[in-house]
Scaffold this motif. Sequence first.
Motif, PDB file in Angstrom:
ATOM      1  N   ARG A   1       0.834  -1.213   0.000  1.00 44.67           N
ATOM      2  CA  ARG A   1       0.000   0.000   0.000  1.00 44.67           C
ATOM      3  C   ARG A   1       0.861   1.253   0.000  1.00 44.67           C
ATOM      4  N   GLU A   2       1.863   1.259   0.881  1.00 41.13           N
ATOM      5  CA  GLU A   2       2.729   2.434   1.003  1.00 41.13           C
ATOM      6  C   GLU A   2       3.514   2.673  -0.278  1.00 41.13           C
ATOM      7  N   ALA A   3       3.769   1.598  -1.026  1.00 43.79           N
ATOM      8  CA  ALA A   3       4.491   1.724  -2.297  1.00 43.79           C
ATOM      9  C   ALA A   3       3.562   2.001  -3.471  1.00 43.79           C
ATOM     10  N   GLY A   4       2.258   2.160  -3.176  1.00 46.25           N
ATOM     11  CA  GLY A   4       1.294   2.432  -4.229  1.00 46.25           C
ATOM     12  C   GLY A   4       0.911   1.216  -5.030  1.00 46.25           C
ATOM     13  N   GLN A   5       1.160   0.023  -4.496  1.00 39.18           N
ATOM     14  CA  GLN A   5       0.877  -1.212  -5.209  1.00 39.18           C
ATOM     15  C   GLN A   5      -0.409  -1.854  -4.692  1.00 39.18           C
ATOM     16  N   CYS A   6      -0.805  -2.937  -5.316  1.00 37.86           N
ATOM     17  CA  CYS A   6      -2.047  -3.623  -4.965  1.00 37.86           C
ATOM     18  C   CYS A   6      -1.858  -4.453  -3.703  1.00 37.86           C
TER      19      CYS A   6
ATOM     20  N   HIS B   1     -10.254   2.117   0.169  1.00 38.29           N
ATOM     21  CA  HIS B   1      -9.299   1.821  -0.895  1.00 38.29           C
ATOM     22  C   HIS B   1      -7.915   2.058  -0.331  1.00 38.29           C
ATOM     23  N   LYS B   2      -6.903   1.746  -1.108  1.00 32.95           N
ATOM     24  CA  LYS B   2      -5.551   1.735  -0.566  1.00 32.95           C
ATOM     25  C   LYS B   2      -5.071   3.095  -0.071  1.00 32.95           C
ATOM     26  N   SER B   3      -5.703   4.173  -0.516  1.00 24.15           N
ATOM     27  CA  SER B   3      -5.263   5.489  -0.066  1.00 24.15           C
ATOM     28  C   SER B   3      -5.889   5.914   1.255  1.00 24.15           C
TER      29      SER B   3
END
Length: 762
Positions: free
Chosen positions: A606-611, A633-635
């Motif tokens: 999540r922190e890396a912007g991935q799934c 959602h991840k953000s």
Amino acid sequence: MIKLSDGGAYLINGVDIVEDSASAVNEVAAKTGCSVTKEEAAKNTIAYGILENHNTSGNMEKLKIKFDKMTSHDITFVGIIQTARASGLEKFPIPYVLTNCHNSLCAVGGTINEDDHMFGLTCAKKYGGIYVPPHQAVIHQFAREMLAEGGKMILGSDSHTRYGALGTMAMGEGGPELVKQLLNKTYDINRPGVVAIYMTGEPAKGVGPQDVALAIIGAVFGNGYVKNKVMEFVGPGVSSLSADFRIGVDVMTTETTCLSSIWRTDDKVKEFYDIHGRSESYKELNPGNVAYYDGVVYVDLSTIKPMIAMPFHPSNTYTIEELNANLEDILHDVEKKALVSLDGQVEYKLTDKIKNGRLYVDQGIIAGCAGGGFENICAAADILKGKSIGADEFTLSVYPASTPIYVELARNGRLADLMETGAIVKTAFCGPCFGAGDTPANNAFSIRHSTRNFPNREGSKLQNGQISSVALMDARSIAATAANKGYLTAATDVDVEFTGPAYHFDSSIYANRVFDSKGVADPEQEIQFGPNIKDWPEMVALPENLIIKVVSEIHDPVTTTDELIPSGETSSFRSNPLGLAEFALSRKDPAYVGRAKEVQKAEKAREAGQCMGEALPELRDIMHKIKETYDVHKSNVGVGSTIFAVKPGDGSAREQAASCQKVLGGWANIANEYATKRYRSNLINWGMLPFIIDKGELPFENGDYIFIPEIQDAIKNKVSTIKAFVVNKDMKEFELKLDELTDDERQIILDGCLINYYRDNK
């Protein structure tokens, strides 16, 4: 031996107790000739006066304390200074002593322990501190000899930071609380209750300070009578005790779960300061003419008998007389309790220690901040003089608490007396207290004048099929047992004349070896690092919503910090956050680390912007279910782990019990209650949520996911009851609670940890 009042009480002229009742105020007025309210009388305790003098808030209900001095040892000072450096440290603002009494053997891990020591020395030079080299003194003995002052306050990163017998209110806390002081911040607490420890009489010959301490612990630990309160030692019986004796009782107050301790002082304490060349540090302390206490522990010293705390807690107390009279029954009871403490991982047996109708002991240890005092060791030498400990299994090791004590024992002949018996006398070292020295053989039984006897605290490893155990006793009864070649014996049952030699403190020992900057910092000094000294990993702020997976479930009545992060050789990795985290819960729940790391993969993604679902496939169904009700959602949602324990955090102040969970992706603990204030503070300072859940049937179990919506807003808005859901095929709602948090504590949690808090709020 010990009696507890049902409620509060007034102490009149330091002698007479009037327990609170409808007529108490009138009775007090009749005895004193003046009228005083309960609120006014509560301000007349010694504790209140010291706290008031150190409070910067202007509000005695909400304290913001600034301490006079601080002290740490080589398991904790690297992490503390690293945290402070990351938060903007420039200079130690108050005297800060770095002792080296835990990893001082440098026996495991290659260079890493001595690397820590050199880190400490160079930091003492750079930031203006005091550095005590290995083997010179255990942390608390050096503090008694060189730091304590009447009416002052000391904060230490060790739970046994207790110097109340010398008139110093001292507290043991996790490292982040010391970081706050280094950054000129405050120690924030509600005004604690104060309980009188009202002493009368004097101890019988052969009864020592550990006997008195264990009797008190046995009476107050289980019922929480003094939990998070200040224990104030008063009454005429105090005057019958030497300063050394008082110190021996005082250091064990930590095992009651009290916040701190303070004693009235007199000429015997003045003599202690005189002997140590610090007469100006003495201050006479007494409660006011009428002082009100929140409770009273009545201690008739004349009725205290030699005590033993059986495995696996200092509160599991019996008189030695009672144990010997009911040997099989009590040993069977300990074996039953061990099934809970050891989770049935190994076979544990004590009844096989019965030989010829008596309890045979494999090992005796007199050591550390509790046992290594001058009077304790001299008394043991008197009992053992001219005898032999024998050439069988039984061994005896003695660790004087400081080199000045060691030297005086050599000069007055007691060292030779002990060694002639077959005892081994070693240098100042805390190892036997936390499993880094004198680990017994498998299935062996050790008696120790030390501070704790938790499971595996002596160094055995359940995961390797090992178990040995410790009972706590006074040095005098340990010596009596040694004189009987390992058969358990109370000191009151031996014929001995205690010689009571005078103590002479040689100040040149410290002058020759201890580095003291005198508070002068050298900004040009480079810090010496080693390959094991690592910075803290980056930690993110609390997300809007939170998904946590339960990765360990512990139903023991109490979970110690030793079980959360084991002591012993793991201490060599204390300067390496990720390296140490590999040992988290290793003796209690070996699968914990793997489970926590598996969940952490999703958060790192999540922190890396991935799934997150690709990193942790099982999370896909959880997210899908939550999205039926909430827009996540991840953000706006974080993922991490949590543990459940009934009552976690008894024992050591070590912050790593919390920080290891944090660096493995922990976001919370869930508990019915927290055993100590210091463990809860450690959780908060590492950005973890200290949730409470009501006792009863749990709505979740190990392996379940819990969704906590709008947790960020709940913290900001000071919500105390938090809505949460167990997420499986459906969403089952339940409640989590948060006890009181200060504004700063809320912001620390929101920022993700104390380091972020200071970095973001410079």
